[in-house]
Structure formats: C-alpha cells, structure tokens
Design an enzyme around this catalytic site. Structure first.
Site, mmCIF file in Angstrom:
data_model
loop_
_atom_site.group_PDB
_atom_site.id
_atom_site.type_symbol
_atom_site.label_atom_id
_atom_site.label_comp_id
_atom_site.label_asym_id
_atom_site.label_seq_id
_atom_site.Cartn_x
_atom_site.Cartn_y
_atom_site.Cartn_z
ATOM 1 N N ASP A 204 -27.348 101.351 -27.814
ATOM 2 C CA ASP A 204 -26.000 101.173 -28.371
ATOM 3 C C ASP A 204 -25.006 102.258 -27.990
ATOM 4 O O ASP A 204 -23.863 102.232 -28.462
ATOM 5 C CB ASP A 204 -26.083 101.065 -29.901
ATOM 6 C CG ASP A 204 -26.642 99.716 -30.323
ATOM 7 O OD1 ASP A 204 -26.225 98.706 -29.737
ATOM 8 O OD2 ASP A 204 -27.495 99.673 -31.219
ATOM 9 N N ASP B 31 -26.366 91.438 -27.227
ATOM 10 C CA ASP B 31 -25.379 92.476 -27.544
ATOM 11 C C ASP B 31 -25.277 93.527 -26.429
ATOM 12 O O ASP B 31 -24.245 94.162 -26.240
ATOM 13 C CB ASP B 31 -25.743 93.205 -28.843
ATOM 14 C CG ASP B 31 -26.360 92.322 -29.919
ATOM 15 O OD1 ASP B 31 -27.002 91.319 -29.568
ATOM 16 O OD2 ASP B 31 -26.225 92.648 -31.103
#
Ligand code: GLY
Length: 424
Positions: free
Chosen positions: A125, A190
């Site tokens: 992330d 994602d």
C-alpha cells in the site's frame, strides 16, 4: 508512421491477441467541457469541504490520522495504516483550491511524520500512502526532497515484485474467507493503484525498472484478475515457484465470483492511469470494459452510487463464509466506489471517442451531483468532520459498514478538482 496506420496495426495485433481495442482517433477524442450547473455544485462543494476539514483538523491530535466516524466516535490510525496518505492528500487538494494556510500547515505536519515510511516493505500500500500525500505535495511545490522520498518509496514497493510471478505481492499472506486455506502470494485488484508511484519514479530518475515492473504487474492483472465480462476478482493467489494461478477469490466482496464495487472502481482507475502512462491500447480497452461493466450494471442505482457489491444476495453468488445477505438492510452503498469511479471517468472520458466520452463525463457528473447532495455530503461539523457519508470498508468482516471513510473523501476531492480544471 502515420497515426492512422499505427492504429490499424495496433488494432490488428489486439484483435489477433483476442482483445478488441477501444476506438482511438486523435481527431475525434472527446474534449470534456464543464456544464455550468455542475461547475456551481463543484465550487460550492469545495468551499463546504474547506470548512469541514477545518473542523476535522481541530478534532485530531498530532499523532492521529482520521479513518472513519463510527457510533459517534472519531476513529483514527497511525501513519503505518494503508489509509494514512489520504488525509494530507485531501488537505493539499483543498489548499490548492482555497490557499487556506491552516490546511497546508496541517498537511505539512502530517507529511513530516510520514517520511520514515519510505523504507516500509511490509505490504503493497505504499503507493496509496506516499503518492496521494507526497505525490500531491511534489505536484504542487516541486521540492526535491519530496521527490527523493517518492523515489525511495518506489524502491521499497518494487522489492515486493517477484519476477517468477510477474506481480507485486499485495500482502505477505492471508487466510481464505472460509478459514480453510492460507494464500501465500495474494495479489489484490487494489494493487493497480500503487503502480502510479512506480511510473513516477521512472520519470523522475530515468530508470526504466520501476515502470517495467508496473507494466508487467498490470499485464498479469489484466490476464488473471479481470474476467471476460470485465468485472474482476478481488484476490488472485499465485504459486510463487511456478507463477501459476492457485485460486481466485474475495476478501471484501460478497462472493468469489461477485463484483465488489470498490474493486471494480480500483480497476477502472488503475487501468486508466496505466493507459495514460503507456498509451498501450490493451489497457485502455480494459479500462473502458471495466467502466462499462460498472455503468451498465442493472443493479447500479439511479444516483450511480453503487451497493457495496453488485451481486449481494443474487442467485449464483454464494458467500464463502457464513454471511446472511439480509444482515444489512437496505443493502449498504459504497460512496468511496462512486468517488473513485467519478475521478477515473473524468480522465478516461478524454481518451475515447466523443460519444463514449460524453457518456463517461455524464456518468461522472451524476455521481458528483449525488455525492454533493445532502443524501451523501454531510453538513459542516457533522459526520465527525468527514465530507461524505455512506461508504463501506469491509462488509464481510463487519468492518466499517455504511460510514464515512477517508478515502471516499480523498477521491471525491480529486474528482471535484478534476472537474474544476475543465476548460470551457
Ligand atoms: N485497499 C483496501 C480497500 O479498498 O478496502
């Protein structure tokens, strides 16, 4: 080579490889023109958001990053959380709009504390965390030290790439939702969003490795994660020795074969961005296919803010865990999926033919109008200081259901700023 011939040759290649190209003709690309009635809403929403974030920043201690507001309580996280970049990033969009020095100071204070994250390799992330925060700061101010933080962050992210698989490993490992298996090389849709940091690093340094990793990851995602109908699997688990797909499943969607709305939104945005960076028509085709799946879905409500999953409770879609689809009634929406998609469509609309582009722009306008209405946008001082209501984080885990979420705010602000930038 003349553009026309180049497009024909590219088109033949794509057709032979089984992928139909979207129409691309520089003469007939859609040029987005703002509609005055939407411009007025955008401007009023940005002003209201400045007031709201001035309220939000007063609720926070220096070591707190806002995540959501649940049961009357502000929930905060530390900089190590995947959502930490969205708050400073949103503040920077609002500073760009308003020149409000207090918002800029708050953004800078948060950025300073996030700098050590540049060496983090614990998960994928870092792209979200650093590109939404430092990336926006560098875009606005061009400070060489911010560029250095971004490049260092890209190096850390690139360490999670495994050439045997051709992907960046999203999480170290995770248990399947039925609790029966361990996924050892999970890649989630994602992850497409984190690639923007890698493209940036190649442009900033002249080193092609980052971009090569991003392109390989996008190709593998297109091949293994996007379905023939252009919906997508949330998670693909790979065999790290052979690179083979071991399973395709979900962690945050309704079922393994369903269309989790935010996953679809990450895909639309991610493939649009990869097309921008590569001009490779396969990525444009994937972005438009995923956008059309979203916009044409019979379960998309009229206001174009999707349910948290397009297939909740439908025949043929069975949750892999003990979940009663009637548990939450009415089925919760996900304002974050609408905000991400609206922002993506405002870019994608400029890469396609006029008719398709008008359709995408119009859909983004409806999303922005809905999100800016009192049904979704909170009044100043309410909603814990968050701008939007009605987003859903991880419904299967009963986490953050029908609440404000900092990333819904971030992509809403980005979409408002993208609309504001449209020239008459
Ligand atoms: N990237 C995590 C999520 O979309 O919930």
């Amino acid at each position: 080579m003349k553009n026309g011939l180049k497009n024909v040759l590219l088109g033949s290649y794509l057709i032979l490889s089984g992928v139909m190209p979207a129409p691309v003709n520089a003469q007939k690309l859609h040029r987005l023109k703002p509609r005055p009635e939407v411009q007025a809403i955008v401007s009023e929403s940005l002003q209201a958001s400045v007031r709201q974030y001035n309220y939000l920043k007063q609720q926070l201690k220096p070591d707190q990053w806002p995540r959501t507001f649940e049961k009357g309580m502000l929930q905060t996280v530390t900089p190590a959380a995947w959502t930490s970049g969205f708050y400073p990033g949103g503040l920077l969009y609002l500073y760009e709009f308003s020149q409000d020095q207090g918002l800029l100071n708050e953004a800078k204070a948060k950025l300073e504390k996030m700098e050590p994250l540049k060496t983090m390799t614990a998960h994928h992330d870092l792209g979200f965390m650093m590109y939404c925060s430092y990336g926006n700061a560098y875009r606005l101010f061009g400070a060489p030290e911010d560029k250095a933080v971004l490049v260092r962050s890209a190096q850390s992210l690139a360490r999670r790439f495994d050439p045997r698989v051709g992907c960046i490993q999203s999480w170290d490992q995770v248990k399947s939702l039925d609790g029966k298996r361990i996924l050892k090389f999970p890649v989630i849709i994602d992850n497409m969003m984190n690639l923007e940091l890698l493209f940036f690093a190649s442009k900033a340094t002249g080193e092609p490795l980052y971009k090569d990793i991003a392109i390989k990851h996008a190709e593998m995602t297109m091949k293994n994660q996007v379905r023939p109908d252009f919906s997508c699997y949330h998670v693909v688990d790979y065999d790290v020795e052979t690179g083979a797909v071991k399973s395709r499943e979900t962690q945050q969607g309704f079922s393994d074969n369903s269309a989790w709305s935010r996953g679809q939104a990450w895909g639309i945005y991610g493939f649009t961005m990869v097309y921008r960076e590569t001009k490779d028509l396969r990525f444009l085709q994937t972005a438009t296919g995923m956008a059309d799946f979203f916009l044409n879905h019979p379960n998309l409500p009229k206001d174009k803010v999707p349910y948290w999953d397009f297939n909740v409770g439908q025949a043929g879609f069975d949750p892999p865990w003990n979940f009663d689809p009637l548990k939450y009634q009415p089925v919760p929406r996900d304002a974050s999926a609408a905000a991400i998609t609206a922002s993506a469509l405002l870019e994608l609309a400029g890469y396609v033919d006029r008719k398709t582009g008008e359709r995408y722009q119009h859909a983004a306008e409806i999303m922005l109008q809905s999100l800016s209405s009192p049904a979704y946008r909170a009044a100043t001082g309410e909603n814990g200081g968050f701008i939007l209501k009605h987003a859903s984080g991880g419904v299967p885990g009963n986490i953050e259901v029908d609440v404000p979420l900092i990333y819904a705010d971030y992509y809403y602000l980005e979409a408002l700023m993208r609309y504001r930038a449209l020239k008459k």
